[in-house]
Design a protein around this motif. Structure first.
Motif, PDB file in Angstrom:
ATOM      1  N   UNK A  88       0.727  -1.076  -0.322  1.00 20.69           N
ATOM      2  CA  UNK A  88       0.047   0.086   0.603  1.00 20.69           C
ATOM      3  C   UNK A  88       0.700   0.566   0.161  1.00 20.69           C
ATOM      4  N   UNK A  89       0.574   2.284  -1.591  1.00 15.20           N
ATOM      5  CA  UNK A  89       1.083   2.765  -1.050  1.00 15.20           C
ATOM      6  C   UNK A  89       1.124   4.138  -0.891  1.00 15.20           C
ATOM      7  N   UNK A  90       1.585   5.342  -0.240  1.00 17.97           N
ATOM      8  CA  UNK A  90       1.600   6.851   0.083  1.00 17.97           C
ATOM      9  C   UNK A  90       1.946   7.101  -1.448  1.00 17.97           C
ATOM     10  N   UNK A  91       0.966   8.395  -1.748  1.00 18.92           N
ATOM     11  CA  UNK A  91       0.137   8.622  -3.324  1.00 18.92           C
ATOM     12  C   UNK A  91       2.009   9.561  -3.219  1.00 18.92           C
ATOM     13  N   UNK A  92       2.682  10.001  -2.713  1.00 22.12           N
ATOM     14  CA  UNK A  92       3.662  10.307  -3.071  1.00 22.12           C
ATOM     15  C   UNK A  92       5.379   9.081  -3.414  1.00 22.12           C
ATOM     16  N   UNK A  93       4.759   8.420  -3.255  1.00 22.99           N
ATOM     17  CA  UNK A  93       6.006   7.120  -3.195  1.00 22.99           C
ATOM     18  C   UNK A  93       5.300   6.661  -4.272  1.00 22.99           C
ATOM     19  N   UNK A  94       4.129   6.280  -4.791  1.00 24.15           N
ATOM     20  CA  UNK A  94       4.156   5.541  -6.246  1.00 24.15           C
ATOM     21  C   UNK A  94       4.558   5.901  -7.010  1.00 24.15           C
ATOM     22  N   UNK A  95       5.189   6.700  -7.917  1.00 24.20           N
ATOM     23  CA  UNK A  95       6.431   6.558  -8.835  1.00 24.20           C
ATOM     24  C   UNK A  95       7.822   5.982  -9.141  1.00 24.20           C
ATOM     25  N   UNK A  96       7.880   5.685  -7.760  1.00 23.78           N
ATOM     26  CA  UNK A  96       8.979   4.950  -6.193  1.00 23.78           C
ATOM     27  C   UNK A  96       8.682   3.393  -7.090  1.00 23.78           C
ATOM     28  N   UNK A  97       7.748   3.358  -6.403  1.00 24.71           N
ATOM     29  CA  UNK A  97       7.715   1.655  -6.632  1.00 24.71           C
ATOM     30  C   UNK A  97       7.650   0.731  -7.882  1.00 24.71           C
TER      31      UNK A  97
END
Length: 140
Positions: A105-114
């Protein structure tokens, strides 16, 4: 700068992991402490250090659905130095090779990293501990 990520299970190292998570999730992001400290015994924990200083943490655990990566935390003064990428890479490499389903479950600001590691957003945005997230699943 020497960045190192290691799997840890010694009580002294776990204290460092929990201290990082307390600062990032409980203090910075105001997550309820009772939500932060669950499933510890069944999880595999990782600690990141830069030149020996604890700077980041994460864990994975086996669930009914598959393997869940979670609790990625990097202390503010170490952000932007590749700690998050190193944590994701090390945790992924530790999950059994026969894993058929890896998710987080990704916080919004980490979506691009994952996403750089092959995770795709699945479903609608949702709130967890007062923070907006997306479920992400790794293509295998």
């Amino acid at each position: 700068m020497s960045l190192l990520v290691q799997k840890v299970n010694h009580p002294e190292d776990l204290e460092k992991v929990f201290a990082i998570r307390k600062v990032v999730f409980v203090e910075e992001q105001a997550c309820p402490p009772e939500l932060e400290w669950e499933h510890e015994d069944e999880s595999v924990h990782f600690l990141a250090t830069i030149s020996g200083k604890p700077c980041g943490a994460c864990r994975w655990r086996k669930t009914e659905d598959g393997y869940k990566m979670e609790r990625f935390a990097v202390l503010k003064e170490f952000r932007g130095q590749g700690v998050g990428r190193a944590l994701i890479a090390e945790a992924l490499s530790d999950i059994p090779e026969d894993a058929h389903y890896i998710y987080l479950n990704s916080q919004l600001n980490a979506v691009s990293l994952y996403a750089k590691f092959g995770f795709n957003v699945v479903g609608e945005q949702f709130e967890e501990a007062g923070i907006q997230h997306y479920k992400m699943v790794k293509k295998i």
